[in-house]
Design a protein around this motif. Structure first.
Motif, PDB file in Angstrom:
ATOM      1  N   ARG A   8      10.481 -15.067  17.635  1.00  0.00           N
ATOM      2  CA  ARG A   8      10.915 -13.964  18.469  1.00  0.00           C
ATOM      3  C   ARG A   8      10.636 -12.624  17.798  1.00  0.00           C
ATOM      4  N   ASP A   9      10.781 -12.597  16.476  1.00  0.00           N
ATOM      5  CA  ASP A   9      10.631 -11.346  15.743  1.00  0.00           C
ATOM      6  C   ASP A   9       9.310 -11.228  15.000  1.00  0.00           C
ATOM      7  N   ALA A  10       8.398 -12.183  15.232  1.00  0.00           N
ATOM      8  CA  ALA A  10       7.179 -12.232  14.415  1.00  0.00           C
ATOM      9  C   ALA A  10       6.363 -10.954  14.517  1.00  0.00           C
ATOM     10  N   ALA A  11       6.266 -10.422  15.742  1.00  0.00           N
ATOM     11  CA  ALA A  11       5.442  -9.213  15.899  1.00  0.00           C
ATOM     12  C   ALA A  11       5.987  -8.061  15.092  1.00  0.00           C
ATOM     13  N   GLU A  12       7.323  -7.990  14.940  1.00  0.00           N
ATOM     14  CA  GLU A  12       7.926  -6.909  14.181  1.00  0.00           C
ATOM     15  C   GLU A  12       7.869  -7.170  12.687  1.00  0.00           C
ATOM     16  N   ALA A  13       7.926  -8.468  12.309  1.00  0.00           N
ATOM     17  CA  ALA A  13       8.135  -8.810  10.902  1.00  0.00           C
ATOM     18  C   ALA A  13       6.904  -8.550  10.042  1.00  0.00           C
ATOM     19  N   VAL A  14       5.706  -8.917  10.567  1.00  0.00           N
ATOM     20  CA  VAL A  14       4.538  -8.863   9.710  1.00  0.00           C
ATOM     21  C   VAL A  14       3.993  -7.452   9.612  1.00  0.00           C
ATOM     22  N   ALA A  15       3.406  -7.162   8.496  1.00  0.00           N
ATOM     23  CA  ALA A  15       2.789  -5.852   8.282  1.00  0.00           C
ATOM     24  C   ALA A  15       1.868  -5.949   7.082  1.00  0.00           C
ATOM     25  N   SER A  16       0.818  -5.162   7.107  1.00  0.00           N
ATOM     26  CA  SER A  16      -0.063  -5.084   5.949  1.00  0.00           C
ATOM     27  C   SER A  16       0.526  -4.103   4.942  1.00  0.00           C
ATOM     28  N   ILE A  17       0.002  -4.153   3.716  1.00  0.00           N
ATOM     29  CA  ILE A  17       0.383  -3.209   2.664  1.00  0.00           C
ATOM     30  C   ILE A  17      -0.904  -2.572   2.163  1.00  0.00           C
ATOM     31  N   SER A  18      -0.934  -1.251   2.115  1.00  0.00           N
ATOM     32  CA  SER A  18      -2.132  -0.549   1.658  1.00  0.00           C
ATOM     33  C   SER A  18      -1.789   0.449   0.565  1.00  0.00           C
ATOM     34  N   LEU A  19      -2.579   0.445  -0.496  1.00  0.00           N
ATOM     35  CA  LEU A  19      -2.495   1.467  -1.537  1.00  0.00           C
ATOM     36  C   LEU A  19      -3.808   2.234  -1.517  1.00  0.00           C
ATOM     37  N   GLU A  20      -3.704   3.548  -1.351  1.00  0.00           N
ATOM     38  CA  GLU A  20      -4.885   4.391  -1.218  1.00  0.00           C
ATOM     39  C   GLU A  20      -4.902   5.422  -2.340  1.00  0.00           C
ATOM     40  N   ASP A  21      -5.832   5.232  -3.277  1.00  0.00           N
ATOM     41  CA  ASP A  21      -6.031   6.184  -4.378  1.00  0.00           C
ATOM     42  C   ASP A  21      -4.723   6.433  -5.149  1.00  0.00           C
ATOM     43  N   VAL A  22      -4.004   5.348  -5.421  1.00  0.00           N
ATOM     44  CA  VAL A  22      -2.674   5.456  -6.038  1.00  0.00           C
ATOM     45  C   VAL A  22      -2.785   5.553  -7.561  1.00  0.00           C
ATOM     46  N   THR A  23      -2.117   6.550  -8.120  1.00  0.00           N
ATOM     47  CA  THR A  23      -2.068   6.754  -9.566  1.00  0.00           C
ATOM     48  C   THR A  23      -0.613   6.880  -9.997  1.00  0.00           C
ATOM     49  N   THR A  70       2.711   8.950  -8.516  1.00  0.00           N
ATOM     50  CA  THR A  70       2.274  10.274  -8.981  1.00  0.00           C
ATOM     51  C   THR A  70       1.340  10.923  -7.970  1.00  0.00           C
ATOM     52  N   SER A  71       0.395  10.146  -7.471  1.00  0.00           N
ATOM     53  CA  SER A  71      -0.506  10.628  -6.422  1.00  0.00           C
ATOM     54  C   SER A  71      -1.018   9.439  -5.639  1.00  0.00           C
ATOM     55  N   GLY A  72      -1.505   9.713  -4.435  1.00  0.00           N
ATOM     56  CA  GLY A  72      -1.986   8.645  -3.581  1.00  0.00           C
ATOM     57  C   GLY A  72      -0.964   8.287  -2.516  1.00  0.00           C
ATOM     58  N   THR A  73      -1.299   7.271  -1.723  1.00  0.00           N
ATOM     59  CA  THR A  73      -0.487   6.906  -0.564  1.00  0.00           C
ATOM     60  C   THR A  73      -0.241   5.405  -0.524  1.00  0.00           C
ATOM     61  N   ILE A  74       0.993   5.020  -0.236  1.00  0.00           N
ATOM     62  CA  ILE A  74       1.345   3.619  -0.001  1.00  0.00           C
ATOM     63  C   ILE A  74       1.812   3.490   1.437  1.00  0.00           C
ATOM     64  N   ARG A  75       1.212   2.543   2.158  1.00  0.00           N
ATOM     65  CA  ARG A  75       1.594   2.273   3.539  1.00  0.00           C
ATOM     66  C   ARG A  75       2.093   0.834   3.673  1.00  0.00           C
ATOM     67  N   ILE A  76       3.117   0.660   4.472  1.00  0.00           N
ATOM     68  CA  ILE A  76       3.546  -0.660   4.908  1.00  0.00           C
ATOM     69  C   ILE A  76       3.410  -0.658   6.416  1.00  0.00           C
ATOM     70  N   GLY A  77       2.480  -1.465   6.927  1.00  0.00           N
ATOM     71  CA  GLY A  77       2.092  -1.326   8.318  1.00  0.00           C
ATOM     72  C   GLY A  77       1.432   0.018   8.503  1.00  0.00           C
ATOM     73  N   GLU A  78       1.874   0.770   9.475  1.00  0.00           N
ATOM     74  CA  GLU A  78       1.330   2.107   9.725  1.00  0.00           C
ATOM     75  C   GLU A  78       2.154   3.201   9.060  1.00  0.00           C
ATOM     76  N   ASP A  79       3.238   2.822   8.394  1.00  0.00           N
ATOM     77  CA  ASP A  79       4.173   3.811   7.853  1.00  0.00           C
ATOM     78  C   ASP A  79       3.847   4.177   6.407  1.00  0.00           C
ATOM     79  N   ILE A  80       3.773   5.463   6.131  1.00  0.00           N
ATOM     80  CA  ILE A  80       3.673   5.940   4.746  1.00  0.00           C
ATOM     81  C   ILE A  80       5.074   5.873   4.138  1.00  0.00           C
ATOM     82  N   VAL A  81       5.199   5.178   2.991  1.00  0.00           N
ATOM     83  CA  VAL A  81       6.531   4.910   2.435  1.00  0.00           C
ATOM     84  C   VAL A  81       6.746   5.567   1.070  1.00  0.00           C
TER      85      VAL A  81
END
Length: 403
Positions: A8-23, A70-81
């Motif tokens: 029931r909650d699968a669509a909400e539960a899963v998400a990718s994780i992205s690190l972009e130029d993270v220092t 310190t710098s860069g971006t971390i995303r969980i799903g579409e959200d910058i965290v």
């Protein structure tokens, strides 16, 4: 989980994780992570592996929110965290020390995060039994942690993470406190559970065997810099540089300094030579730039065989120093007069490249042979070498020579 509640909650539960130029740079100026780009797909188990101090736990802690970026971006799903508190990132963590409450039962330990959310008791009981069913620990629900083995306690810790139905999992060397046999069993268990629940998972370990057997993909980290990220077999067959080549594989790849002939028809290793096939240039056109130059030669232990009737240009002869009998195979340690090469790290503002350092010859190499071979310590032994299986690297940068 493949349960009605989870579906029931699968669509909400899963998400990718992205690190972009993270220092990550600490207050004392130490740079623990350098411009890291990494993407963990929905449902993927990605393993970050590297030696102690390489920055892998720092990466995990930044994703969890326990270390500032310190710098860069971390995303969980579409959200910058980057500025989101740990409790609001909807991530579950599994640690090596279990962190179970000894006075609580298994059911109470698993259900603890749900009680903190003040969910109804009926829903808590249902979700605890669902998680216990996935892990096969329903019969332990009334036990206390002190009544369980290390592997059983680790399953309970996983159950406590699963029951939250988070968007992603982070696992920090969760099997390192278990003995060798139990680690093998639990590796299979972790992989089975992760595939069943289908949630993006970042798994951190220093054990390359664990990384290769668990990961859908494996990211190799060295001094805070990503060296290569790919499926395990590609890391093994096509390492990007000499650090990956030496780190992935057990026993490690033999790395020796050698010399290519001007026409790239042969390769010298000390006073010996190996004939190279002409079609090697077709497979690795980048070798055209290395005629007459020194290179790093990589030979996997299993790519050496006893030379019964090999052509002289396909032989490598060495003095046997040690024979390790392992039942299904033997490991033959032997010395030749070519210098060994080791990986070092050099970091600039733009990139990190593997450097090489030479050790004095003779060098101990390792061959993995059939146990019926008659190699004996103190005697010469000849090995056949398949030139098509050799890896060749730039001596200065340590990068693989291919294109």
């Amino acid at each position: 989980m493949t349960t009605p509640h989870a579906e029931r909650d699968a669509a909400e539960a899963v998400a990718s994780i992205s690190l972009e130029d993270v220092t990550k740079v600490y207050s004392n100026g130490f740079e623990a992570v350098h411009r890291l780009d990494l993407h963990i797909r929905d449902g993927e188990l990605l393993v970050v592996v590297g030696p102690s101090g390489c920055g892998k736990t720092t990466v995990l802690r930044m994703i969890a929110g326990h270390e500032f970026v310190t710098s860069g971006t971390i995303r969980i799903g579409e959200d910058i965290v980057n500025d989101v508190s740990p409790r609001d990132r909807d991530i579950a963590m599994v640690f090596q020390n279990y962190a179970l409450y000894p006075q609580m039962t298994v059911a109470q330990n698993i259900g603890f995060p749900l009680r903190m959310k003040k969910l109804p008791k009926g829903e808590i009981d249902t979700r605890v039994r669902e998680a216990a069913g996935v892990l096969g620990i329903i019969e332990w629900l009334n036990h206390k942690p002190g009544q369980l083995s290390g592997g059983q306690r680790q399953r309970v810790a996983m159950g406590r993470a699963i029951v939250r139905e988070p968007r992603a999992f982070l696992m920090d060397e969760p099997l390192s406190n278990l003995d060798a046999k139990l680690r093998v069993q639990m590796r299979a268990e972790v992989a089975r559970v992760q595939r069943r629940i289908g949630v993006a998972t970042l798994y951190v370990t220093h054990d390359q065997t664990e990384a290769m057997t668990l990961g859908d993909r494996v990211a190799v980290l060295r001094s805070g810099v990503l060296q290569q990220c790919d499926v395990p077999q590609v890391l093994y067959d096509r390492p990007a540089n000499i650090f990956v080549a030496a780190f992935i594989g057990s026993p490690a790849m033999n790395l020796l300094e050698g010399g290519l002939s001007t026409d790239i028809g042969s390769l010298t290793l000390g006073t010996q030579y190996i004939t190279l096939p002409q079609d090697l240039l077709v497979e690795r056109p980048g070798l055209k730039r290395y005629g007459g130059r020194r290179v790093v030669v990589g030979i996997r232990p299993e790519d050496l065989a006893a030379a019964d009737s090999a052509h002289p240009g396909q032989l490598l002869t060495g003095q046997v120093e040690l024979v390790e009998a392992l039942g299904s195979e033997i490991l033959v340690h032997f010395a030749i007069d070519a210098p060994v090469v080791r990986a070092e790290s050099r970091q600039s503002d733009d990139e990190t490249t593997a450097r090489t350092g030479r050790l004095s010859a003779p060098v101990a190499c390792i061959a993995r042979l059939d146990p019926r071979q008659s190699a004996q310590a103190g005697k010469l032994f000849s090995f056949s070498v398949s030139a098509n299986q050799l890896e060749l690297f730039d001596l200065d940068t340590g990068l693989a020579i291919r294109e």
